[in-house]
Design a protein around this motif. Structure first.
Motif, PDB file in Angstrom:
ATOM      1  N   MET A  84     -59.172 -91.876  51.733  1.00 14.34           N
ATOM      2  CA  MET A  84     -58.025 -92.562  52.316  1.00 14.34           C
ATOM      3  C   MET A  84     -57.454 -91.693  53.433  1.00 14.34           C
ATOM      4  N   HIS A  85     -57.232 -92.276  54.584  1.00 16.66           N
ATOM      5  CA  HIS A  85     -56.751 -91.525  55.733  1.00 16.66           C
ATOM      6  C   HIS A  85     -55.419 -92.087  56.188  1.00 16.66           C
ATOM      7  N   PRO A  86     -54.609 -91.273  56.873  1.00 14.67           N
ATOM      8  CA  PRO A  86     -53.286 -91.718  57.258  1.00 14.67           C
ATOM      9  C   PRO A  86     -53.284 -92.833  58.270  1.00 14.67           C
ATOM     10  N   GLY A  87     -54.414 -93.111  58.890  1.00 13.86           N
ATOM     11  CA  GLY A  87     -54.444 -94.222  59.828  1.00 13.86           C
ATOM     12  C   GLY A  87     -54.464 -93.737  61.257  1.00 13.86           C
ATOM     13  N   PRO A  88     -54.591 -94.617  62.194  1.00 12.31           N
ATOM     14  CA  PRO A  88     -54.702 -94.258  63.588  1.00 12.31           C
ATOM     15  C   PRO A  88     -53.395 -93.736  64.155  1.00 12.31           C
ATOM     16  N   HIS A  89     -53.491 -93.302  65.388  1.00 15.09           N
ATOM     17  CA  HIS A  89     -52.339 -92.730  66.080  1.00 15.09           C
ATOM     18  C   HIS A  89     -51.196 -93.744  66.173  1.00 15.09           C
ATOM     19  N   GLY A 139     -44.739 -77.173  50.948  1.00 12.27           N
ATOM     20  CA  GLY A 139     -45.500 -76.070  50.383  1.00 12.27           C
ATOM     21  C   GLY A 139     -46.995 -76.306  50.502  1.00 12.27           C
ATOM     22  N   MET A 140     -47.421 -77.575  50.334  1.00 13.75           N
ATOM     23  CA  MET A 140     -48.840 -77.909  50.455  1.00 13.75           C
ATOM     24  C   MET A 140     -49.322 -77.837  51.903  1.00 13.75           C
ATOM     25  N   SER A 141     -48.381 -77.790  52.840  1.00 20.88           N
ATOM     26  CA  SER A 141     -48.740 -77.659  54.258  1.00 20.88           C
ATOM     27  C   SER A 141     -48.638 -76.208  54.722  1.00 20.88           C
ATOM     28  N   HIS A 142     -48.493 -75.296  53.735  1.00 23.18           N
ATOM     29  CA  HIS A 142     -48.388 -73.861  54.036  1.00 23.18           C
ATOM     30  C   HIS A 142     -47.180 -73.561  54.923  1.00 23.18           C
ATOM     31  N   GLU A 143     -46.066 -74.267  54.644  1.00 16.77           N
ATOM     32  CA  GLU A 143     -44.828 -74.031  55.377  1.00 16.77           C
ATOM     33  C   GLU A 143     -43.768 -73.478  54.422  1.00 16.77           C
ATOM     34  N   GLY A 144     -44.172 -72.427  53.721  1.00 12.38           N
ATOM     35  CA  GLY A 144     -43.286 -71.852  52.722  1.00 12.38           C
ATOM     36  C   GLY A 144     -41.985 -71.345  53.285  1.00 12.38           C
ATOM     37  N   SER A 145     -41.987 -70.855  54.525  1.00 11.70           N
ATOM     38  CA  SER A 145     -40.745 -70.347  55.118  1.00 11.70           C
ATOM     39  C   SER A 145     -39.733 -71.464  55.319  1.00 11.70           C
ATOM     40  N   ARG A 146     -40.216 -72.650  55.689  1.00 14.23           N
ATOM     41  CA  ARG A 146     -39.305 -73.783  55.855  1.00 14.23           C
ATOM     42  C   ARG A 146     -38.741 -74.228  54.503  1.00 14.23           C
ATOM     43  N   VAL A 180     -52.034 -94.031  46.981  1.00 11.73           N
ATOM     44  CA  VAL A 180     -52.428 -93.580  48.315  1.00 11.73           C
ATOM     45  C   VAL A 180     -51.842 -92.195  48.598  1.00 11.73           C
ATOM     46  N   ALA A 181     -50.573 -92.006  48.246  1.00  4.68           N
ATOM     47  CA  ALA A 181     -49.919 -90.719  48.494  1.00  4.68           C
ATOM     48  C   ALA A 181     -50.609 -89.595  47.737  1.00  4.68           C
ATOM     49  N   LEU A 182     -50.971 -89.856  46.489  1.00 10.28           N
ATOM     50  CA  LEU A 182     -51.661 -88.828  45.700  1.00 10.28           C
ATOM     51  C   LEU A 182     -53.041 -88.524  46.279  1.00 10.28           C
ATOM     52  N   ALA A 183     -53.715 -89.552  46.788  1.00  8.89           N
ATOM     53  CA  ALA A 183     -55.032 -89.341  47.388  1.00  8.89           C
ATOM     54  C   ALA A 183     -54.946 -88.502  48.659  1.00  8.89           C
ATOM     55  N   ARG A 184     -53.802 -88.570  49.332  1.00  9.16           N
ATOM     56  CA  ARG A 184     -53.632 -87.820  50.586  1.00  9.16           C
ATOM     57  C   ARG A 184     -52.964 -86.461  50.379  1.00  9.16           C
ATOM     58  N   THR A 185     -52.770 -86.075  49.140  1.00 11.39           N
ATOM     59  CA  THR A 185     -51.991 -84.871  48.835  1.00 11.39           C
ATOM     60  C   THR A 185     -52.447 -83.645  49.612  1.00 11.39           C
ATOM     61  N   ARG A 186     -53.741 -83.458  49.750  1.00 13.06           N
ATOM     62  CA  ARG A 186     -54.257 -82.241  50.372  1.00 13.06           C
ATOM     63  C   ARG A 186     -54.288 -82.309  51.897  1.00 13.06           C
ATOM     64  N   GLN A 187     -53.947 -83.449  52.452  1.00  9.29           N
ATOM     65  CA  GLN A 187     -53.926 -83.545  53.911  1.00  9.29           C
ATOM     66  C   GLN A 187     -52.729 -82.774  54.467  1.00  9.29           C
ATOM     67  N   GLN A 188     -52.961 -82.011  55.493  1.00  7.83           N
ATOM     68  CA  GLN A 188     -51.945 -81.128  56.051  1.00  7.83           C
ATOM     69  C   GLN A 188     -50.701 -81.889  56.498  1.00  7.83           C
ATOM     70  N   ASP A 189     -50.914 -83.058  57.096  1.00  8.03           N
ATOM     71  CA  ASP A 189     -49.777 -83.770  57.698  1.00  8.03           C
ATOM     72  C   ASP A 189     -49.148 -84.807  56.765  1.00  8.03           C
ATOM     73  N   GLU A 227     -45.730 -88.485  52.499  1.00  3.94           N
ATOM     74  CA  GLU A 227     -46.349 -88.992  51.280  1.00  3.94           C
ATOM     75  C   GLU A 227     -45.999 -88.101  50.086  1.00  3.94           C
ATOM     76  N   ARG A 228     -46.129 -86.796  50.265  1.00  2.00           N
ATOM     77  CA  ARG A 228     -45.860 -85.878  49.151  1.00  2.00           C
ATOM     78  C   ARG A 228     -44.391 -85.894  48.759  1.00  2.00           C
ATOM     79  N   LEU A 229     -43.503 -85.915  49.737  1.00  2.00           N
ATOM     80  CA  LEU A 229     -42.072 -85.868  49.439  1.00  2.00           C
ATOM     81  C   LEU A 229     -41.639 -87.067  48.608  1.00  2.00           C
ATOM     82  N   PHE A 230     -42.003 -88.259  49.044  1.00  4.33           N
ATOM     83  CA  PHE A 230     -41.518 -89.459  48.360  1.00  4.33           C
ATOM     84  C   PHE A 230     -42.272 -89.724  47.066  1.00  4.33           C
TER      85      PHE A 230
END
Length: 498
Positions: A1-6, A207-214, A285-294, A298-301
């Motif tokens: 599952m992908h986030p979709g086009p631009h 955190g999953m996007s490696h933005e621990g400082s934020r 869908v959100a769980l399937a995209r969990t590892r996607q950087q962007d 999806e992860r928040l909600f």
């Protein structure tokens, strides 16, 4: 599952369709006031009276915890106090009506933000479905007609999400967004403790996007803002505040719907099956995209939805109005689910049909919402008239439900020195916790002598008692006998014997 086009840049995506849905959400909420009784003619919940009384008393110098028992963080009292202060000039009844007319605006703004968050992430059709889902979410519509915790809590959490999820172009802009998001997160927790689910969701989302400082920055700011909200009240009454916010919440006897099956039906089925089907797709869908950087949105909600559901299922007390706090996450995930289904088809016509079908699924909640808007309270306004005419202004009225006193233009604890029956339910259950045994439910706790201790100290200072069903439920048999010995029945009142 992908986030979709631009997607188009956010500033080029149209606001006006979302504004139209938000306007419809506002009309749906104020529809409950379109009858002869106006805002006071729509049923008033016990909690509404508690929160409004706390806010009105705060505006007149009586503080929660220090001057009366309170089981929630002070955020609701502080945020409502500027409007509730109108009770000093207009009277509590009219000020309460003003607050009730303002709450639908919070619902309209939350509808708009739900749609905008989904629109900026997945496109306009996702935004339209998300806004529509929030607009008709049953408990959101109901609670956004009065001073409950959930209207301001939902608006705060959605504003936090919108601010934090928007793309930034400079480090300075990122810092400002993080600071504002942290302040909003701390404010949400100062409104209701269950907003702690959003703290964990925030940590997982970036955190999953490696933005621990934020993440660290937002949570540290939230902690600091939370201390600013709680600190002054804690310094004035540390023991009472700990009793209300920690001891009571952790040790209270069960109340409300205790069946896990009934809670699940209320959360997922009753009047919202179409919403739940789309939400389930969105969660998947959100769980399937969990590892996607962007996939931060999806992860928040997804995390906030799952954690909130788990909190409601594990809670010692549960009433259906709690479901209102699922409206923001359900709405955004519904938008995601609808967009995912539409993208399964390549034909624009088929995609439009799919969106129309998902919109119809969402709108299956509408008939129940419209039916609920027709409810009328034929009891409160006549009761207020009776109290005004039969209870002298100089007499101390003690009502076991604060809305009864508000309808008569009275507030508990005023004039100063009179019994502050702001939340007699919470006060008496808290007293019951001093017993050596644990009670299976609130009804059993009220029959124990420990629960009656503070109430029996306050009742002799009342000139007139208003018990009705709630007071008779909360008073033990021995306490009711004490009332009969010291007060005379003057339906629906009890007047203290000379």
């Amino acid at each position: 599952m992908h986030p979709g086009p631009h997607r188009e840049p956010a500033h080029r995506q149209p606001w006006w369709p979302l504004l139209l849905i938000a306007a419809g959400a506002w009309l749906l909420r104020i529809a409950g006031f379109f009858h002869r009784g106006g805002a006071l003619g729509y049923p008033v919940d016990y909690d509404e009276g508690v929160y409004f009384s706390a806010a009105a008393l705060l505006s007149q110098g009586l503080l929660p915890y220090r001057d009366y028992f309170f089981v929630h963080p002070p955020g609701i009292a502080v945020l409502l106090s500027p409007v509730a202060a109108l009770s000093h000039g207009l009277g509590p009844a009219l000020a309460f009506c003003v607050v009730r007319w303002l709450m639908p605006l919070a619902g309209a703004l939350s509808t708009l933000l739900s749609g905008r968050i989904a629109q900026e992430r997945w496109g306009t059709r996702a935004g339209l479905i998300a806004a529509l889902a929030y607009a008709v979410y049953p408990e959101a519509v109901t609670t956004e007609r009065g001073p409950f915790l959930e209207p301001l809590l939902n608006l705060t959490c959605l504003t936090l999400a919108w601010v934090w999820l928007r793309p930034t172009t400079t480090q300075r802009q990122t810092l400002r967004r993080d600071l504002l998001a942290g302040a909003l997160l701390g404010t949400a927790c100062a409104i209701k403790l269950t907003a702690g689910a959003w703290v964990l969701a925030v940590a997982w989302a970036r955190g999953m996007s490696h933005e621990g400082s934020r993440v660290a920055r937002v949570i540290l700011v939230a902690a600091g803002v939370g201390l600013l909200w709680l600190g002054p009240f804690f310094l004035l009454a540390p023991d009472a505040m700990l009793q209300g916010l920690l001891r009571f919440q952790l040790l209270r006897p069960p109340d409300g719907d205790s069946s896990l099956t009934s809670r699940l039906l209320s959360l997922l089925v009753d009047g919202r099956l179409g919403l739940t089907l789309l939400t389930a797709i969105g969660v998947t869908v959100a769980l399937a995209r969990t590892r996607q950087q962007d996939a931060v949105t999806e992860r928040l909600f997804c995390a906030a939805w799952l954690l909130t559901v788990a909190t409601f299922l594990a809670s010692k007390s549960y009433w259906s109005q709690y479901n209102a706090h699922l409206a923001p996450t359900t709405a955004v995930l519904t938008g995601l689910g609808a967009d995912f289904l539409a993208r399964k088809f390549h034909s624009p016509r088929t995609q439009r049909i799919t969106v129309a079908v998902t919109a119809l699924l969402v709108l299956t909640a509408l008939p129940g919402v419209l039916h609920a808007a027709k409810q009328k309270d034929r009891f409160l306004l006549p009761l207020g008239d009776t109290l005004r005419s039969s209870v002298p202004t100089a007499s101390t009225l003690c009502a076991f439900e604060p809305a009864w006193a508000i309808a008569a233009d009275r507030l508990p604890g005023l004039p100063r020195g009179t019994p502050a029956f702001v939340d007699p339910y919470g006060l008496m259950l808290n007293d019951a916790l001093s017993a050596s045994t644990r009670f299976p439910n609130a009804e059993a706790a009220f029959q124990d002598t420990h629960s009656q201790r503070t109430a029996l100290q306050l009742l002799p200072r009342c000139d007139v008692l208003l018990l009705l069903g709630r007071g008779e439920w909360q008073l033990s048999d021995a306490s009711e006998q004490w009332v009969r010995e010291h007060f005379t029945r003057d339906e629906p009142l009890w007047r203290r014997n000379p």
